[in-house]
Design a protein around this motif. Structure first.
Motif, PDB file in Angstrom:
ATOM      1  N   GLU A  19     -24.937  14.855 -12.820  1.00 30.88           N
ATOM      2  CA  GLU A  19     -26.272  14.747 -13.416  1.00 30.88           C
ATOM      3  C   GLU A  19     -26.733  16.099 -13.967  1.00 30.88           C
ATOM      4  O   GLU A  19     -27.290  16.171 -15.069  1.00 30.88           O
ATOM      5  CB  GLU A  19     -27.258  14.197 -12.392  1.00 30.88           C
ATOM      6  CG  GLU A  19     -26.996  12.739 -12.066  1.00 30.88           C
ATOM      7  CD  GLU A  19     -27.823  12.207 -10.910  1.00 30.88           C
ATOM      8  OE1 GLU A  19     -28.624  12.961 -10.324  1.00 30.88           O
ATOM      9  OE2 GLU A  19     -27.662  11.020 -10.596  1.00 30.88           O
ATOM     10  N   ASP A  20     -26.490  17.162 -13.218  1.00 27.97           N
ATOM     11  CA  ASP A  20     -26.854  18.502 -13.700  1.00 27.97           C
ATOM     12  C   ASP A  20     -26.030  18.896 -14.924  1.00 27.97           C
ATOM     13  O   ASP A  20     -26.561  19.472 -15.875  1.00 27.97           O
ATOM     14  CB  ASP A  20     -26.686  19.543 -12.588  1.00 27.97           C
ATOM     15  CG  ASP A  20     -27.742  19.432 -11.510  1.00 27.97           C
ATOM     16  OD1 ASP A  20     -28.766  18.747 -11.729  1.00 27.97           O
ATOM     17  OD2 ASP A  20     -27.536  20.035 -10.434  1.00 27.97           O
ATOM     18  N   TYR A  21     -24.739  18.591 -14.915  1.00 24.07           N
ATOM     19  CA  TYR A  21     -23.897  18.878 -16.081  1.00 24.07           C
ATOM     20  C   TYR A  21     -24.415  18.129 -17.308  1.00 24.07           C
ATOM     21  O   TYR A  21     -24.424  18.664 -18.416  1.00 24.07           O
ATOM     22  CB  TYR A  21     -22.446  18.473 -15.821  1.00 24.07           C
ATOM     23  CG  TYR A  21     -21.622  19.432 -15.002  1.00 24.07           C
ATOM     24  CD1 TYR A  21     -22.047  20.728 -14.715  1.00 24.07           C
ATOM     25  CD2 TYR A  21     -20.382  19.046 -14.519  1.00 24.07           C
ATOM     26  CE1 TYR A  21     -21.269  21.593 -13.966  1.00 24.07           C
ATOM     27  CE2 TYR A  21     -19.591  19.910 -13.774  1.00 24.07           C
ATOM     28  CZ  TYR A  21     -20.038  21.177 -13.499  1.00 24.07           C
ATOM     29  OH  TYR A  21     -19.249  22.033 -12.772  1.00 24.07           O
ATOM     30  N   SER A  22     -24.824  16.884 -17.109  1.00 21.73           N
ATOM     31  CA  SER A  22     -25.353  16.093 -18.223  1.00 21.73           C
ATOM     32  C   SER A  22     -26.609  16.741 -18.796  1.00 21.73           C
ATOM     33  O   SER A  22     -26.771  16.844 -20.013  1.00 21.73           O
ATOM     34  CB  SER A  22     -25.665  14.664 -17.765  1.00 21.73           C
ATOM     35  OG  SER A  22     -24.491  14.008 -17.364  1.00 21.73           O
ATOM     36  N   LYS A  23     -27.505  17.184 -17.925  1.00 19.62           N
ATOM     37  CA  LYS A  23     -28.722  17.856 -18.376  1.00 19.62           C
ATOM     38  C   LYS A  23     -28.385  19.155 -19.109  1.00 19.62           C
ATOM     39  O   LYS A  23     -28.992  19.477 -20.134  1.00 19.62           O
ATOM     40  CB  LYS A  23     -29.648  18.137 -17.197  1.00 19.62           C
ATOM     41  CG  LYS A  23     -30.265  16.889 -16.620  1.00 19.62           C
ATOM     42  CD  LYS A  23     -31.058  17.209 -15.358  1.00 19.62           C
ATOM     43  CE  LYS A  23     -31.550  15.953 -14.675  1.00 19.62           C
ATOM     44  NZ  LYS A  23     -32.196  16.260 -13.378  1.00 19.62           N
ATOM     45  N   ASN A  24     -27.426  19.898 -18.575  1.00 28.60           N
ATOM     46  CA  ASN A  24     -27.007  21.147 -19.235  1.00 28.60           C
ATOM     47  C   ASN A  24     -26.426  20.872 -20.620  1.00 28.60           C
ATOM     48  O   ASN A  24     -26.706  21.587 -21.582  1.00 28.60           O
ATOM     49  CB  ASN A  24     -25.971  21.893 -18.390  1.00 28.60           C
ATOM     50  CG  ASN A  24     -26.565  22.485 -17.133  1.00 28.60           C
ATOM     51  OD1 ASN A  24     -27.774  22.683 -17.027  1.00 28.60           O
ATOM     52  ND2 ASN A  24     -25.715  22.768 -16.162  1.00 28.60           N
ATOM     53  N   TRP A  25     -25.601  19.832 -20.714  1.00 27.03           N
ATOM     54  CA  TRP A  25     -25.011  19.476 -22.007  1.00 27.03           C
ATOM     55  C   TRP A  25     -26.108  19.120 -23.007  1.00 27.03           C
ATOM     56  O   TRP A  25     -26.093  19.579 -24.151  1.00 27.03           O
ATOM     57  CB  TRP A  25     -24.044  18.301 -21.818  1.00 27.03           C
ATOM     58  CG  TRP A  25     -23.669  17.648 -23.103  1.00 27.03           C
ATOM     59  CD1 TRP A  25     -22.715  18.066 -23.985  1.00 27.03           C
ATOM     60  CD2 TRP A  25     -24.269  16.494 -23.671  1.00 27.03           C
ATOM     61  NE1 TRP A  25     -22.689  17.216 -25.066  1.00 27.03           N
ATOM     62  CE2 TRP A  25     -23.635  16.249 -24.900  1.00 27.03           C
ATOM     63  CE3 TRP A  25     -25.285  15.631 -23.250  1.00 27.03           C
ATOM     64  CZ2 TRP A  25     -23.972  15.183 -25.709  1.00 27.03           C
ATOM     65  CZ3 TRP A  25     -25.622  14.573 -24.066  1.00 27.03           C
ATOM     66  CH2 TRP A  25     -24.962  14.355 -25.276  1.00 27.03           C
TER      67      TRP A  25
END
Length: 164
Positions: A19-25
């Motif tokens: 979820e954090d990676y998705s937000k960062n992307w």
């Protein structure tokens, strides 16, 4: 070299990390877009956004298709599974709805983080329809080249105010 820390994380932490990676992307996607938009204007930003999505959506779809081990022609069922694993799947509230004919799948975004962020910043909405048509059609065709897409409602041509 394997990332030992990543390998040691429990399932709950891995899901949180996704979820954090998705937000960062998504943040990176927005940051570069806004940089071009502020320097060169919306038309130039939209051109580069379209070109980026034309390429990226195929890369993303191929990796998801391989991960899911989808057959050569997985149809709308395969597309429905693949859409659930896109980066956006962790960020936007969306529905996958089957029409009564069984041959039509509707992807409906109820809440869009991009539009809500622009709204909070006092920015005009992102005119996402032209890029969305490239992105979703390219993704669907990569999952199964027989699938065609049609945009029903998307800014700036909103025909359904209950979704983004």
């Amino acid at each position: 070299m394997k990332n030992e820390l990543l390998q040691s994380l429990p399932k709950e932490k891995l899901i949180q990390l996704i979820e954090d990676y998705s937000k960062n992307w998504l943040a990176m996607d927005g940051v570069w877009f806004q940089s071009v938009e502020q320097k060169l204007g919306m038309d130039e930003a939209m051109y580069h956004d379209a070109e980026a999505w034309r390429r990226f959506t195929i890369i993303e779809a191929k990796r998801i298709r391989q991960f899911l081990e989808l057959p050569e022609h997985p149809g709308l069922e395969g597309l429905a599974r693949a859409l659930q694993l896109r980066f956006y799947a962790n960020l936007n509230e969306a529905d996958l709805l089957w029409e009564d004919d069984g041959k039509t799948l509707v992807y409906r975004t109820r809440e869009c983080r991009v539009q809500r962020a622009r709204e909070r910043k006092g920015m005009p909405f992102h005119p996402c329809k032209p890029v969305g048509e490239i992105e979703y059609a390219g993704f669907a065709r990569t999952i199964d080249e027989r699938i065609t897409c049609e945009c029903i409602s998307c800014f700036p041509e909103v025909t359904d105010a209950t979704c983004c």
